[in-house]
Design a protein around this motif. Structure first.
Motif, PDB file in Angstrom:
ATOM      1  N   ILE A   5       0.837  -1.247   0.151  1.00  0.00           N
ATOM      2  CA  ILE A   5       0.001   0.018  -0.062  1.00  0.00           C
ATOM      3  C   ILE A   5       0.848   1.277  -0.133  1.00  0.00           C
ATOM      4  O   ILE A   5       1.924   1.332   0.826  1.00  0.00           O
ATOM      5  N   LYS A  95      -1.160   3.216   9.480  1.00  0.00           N
ATOM      6  CA  LYS A  95      -2.419   3.151   9.905  1.00  0.00           C
ATOM      7  C   LYS A  95      -3.541   2.810   8.712  1.00  0.00           C
ATOM      8  O   LYS A  95      -4.553   2.116   9.086  1.00  0.00           O
ATOM      9  N   ILE A  96      -2.870   3.144   7.552  1.00  0.00           N
ATOM     10  CA  ILE A  96      -3.928   2.844   6.428  1.00  0.00           C
ATOM     11  C   ILE A  96      -4.023   1.498   6.397  1.00  0.00           C
ATOM     12  O   ILE A  96      -4.820   0.732   6.025  1.00  0.00           O
ATOM     13  N   GLN A  99      -6.312   0.266   8.849  1.00  0.00           N
ATOM     14  CA  GLN A  99      -7.711   0.889   8.751  1.00  0.00           C
ATOM     15  C   GLN A  99      -8.401   0.710   7.735  1.00  0.00           C
ATOM     16  O   GLN A  99      -9.707   0.355   7.679  1.00  0.00           O
ATOM     17  N   ALA A 100      -7.996   0.388   6.553  1.00  0.00           N
ATOM     18  CA  ALA A 100      -8.366  -0.019   5.470  1.00  0.00           C
ATOM     19  C   ALA A 100      -8.199  -1.429   4.924  1.00  0.00           C
ATOM     20  O   ALA A 100      -8.464  -1.784   3.842  1.00  0.00           O
ATOM     21  N   ILE A 102     -10.349  -3.944   5.381  1.00  0.00           N
ATOM     22  CA  ILE A 102     -11.381  -4.509   5.008  1.00  0.00           C
ATOM     23  C   ILE A 102     -11.593  -4.247   3.389  1.00  0.00           C
ATOM     24  O   ILE A 102     -12.047  -5.173   2.698  1.00  0.00           O
ATOM     25  N   GLU A 103     -11.434  -3.027   2.869  1.00  0.00           N
ATOM     26  CA  GLU A 103     -11.538  -2.549   1.621  1.00  0.00           C
ATOM     27  C   GLU A 103     -10.722  -3.352   0.770  1.00  0.00           C
ATOM     28  O   GLU A 103     -10.888  -3.928  -0.415  1.00  0.00           O
ATOM     29  N   ILE A 104      -9.189  -3.341   1.115  1.00  0.00           N
ATOM     30  CA  ILE A 104      -8.237  -3.857   0.483  1.00  0.00           C
ATOM     31  C   ILE A 104      -8.475  -5.391   0.305  1.00  0.00           C
ATOM     32  O   ILE A 104      -8.214  -5.845  -0.760  1.00  0.00           O
TER      33      ILE A 104
END
Lengths: 123, 123
Positions: A5, A95-96, A99-100, A102-104
């Protein structure tokens, strides 16, 4: 799957901070020189120097201090601000990933089985 | 300051999803054609078509269905999966803006006053 990411920040006036510049700062810290850092990425000294100069002008204080000499001369180090910018950028990235997630994952699960296809070709 | 945050995902086997491809998918949805979407970005039809082809091969099912005809022919639409991928990507991006706000602010606050400097030159 080890999805990488990457975060890019576009500030105003064409000023940009992304993975290339941050990796260069980290390499300068490791190598203690702009030339050494550039070599790690197969980058011409001039290219590395221009990126450092751009970073130094982008912020209110320099991120990198070159010490003495010319080209391969005196070595270079991150300033406190340089270290701080690297830390904040990497912290945002970490953090990304959390935090992200689920979307990834929900994008990943739809990928074709890897290696099934030549990927670059279109015929 | 309106910092733009961009997310790029590097999967395995050189497969990559980032702002360019996602914006192209959104434009195909708006225009109902690959050619129309490409034009919005000043992109040659062939370039837009190759990106779509790459996206369609990347995933287990196509993201874009081209209907009939040749070049400017039959129009194109996002599949359900295409719409889903766009949604998840944008959702991840929105989360980042919220979750990494502290780090991004702390980078921004050290930027030089904008316009102070020619930014591209290196003096």
């Amino acid at each position: 799957m080890a999805t990488r990411i990457t975060l890019r920040l576009d500030f105003d006036a064409g000023r940009r901070l992304g993975p290339g510049k941050v990796a260069l700062l980290e390499a300068i810290r490791r190598h203690g020189s702009i030339a050494g850092a550039g070599r790690e990425f197969g980058m011409a000294y001039r290219r590395a120097w221009l990126l450092v100069d751009e970073l130094n002008r982008m912020f209110s204080q320099p991120l990198v201090l070159a010490r003495g000499g010319g080209r391969d001369g005196g070595g270079a180090a991150l300033t406190d601000l340089g270290a701080e910018i690297v830390t904040q950028y990497r912290r945002a990235e970490a953090k990304i990933e959390r935090q992200a997630a689920i979307e990834i994952r929900s994008i990943e699960q739809h990928l074709a089985p890897s290696g099934e296809d030549g990927s670059q070709g279109h015929g």
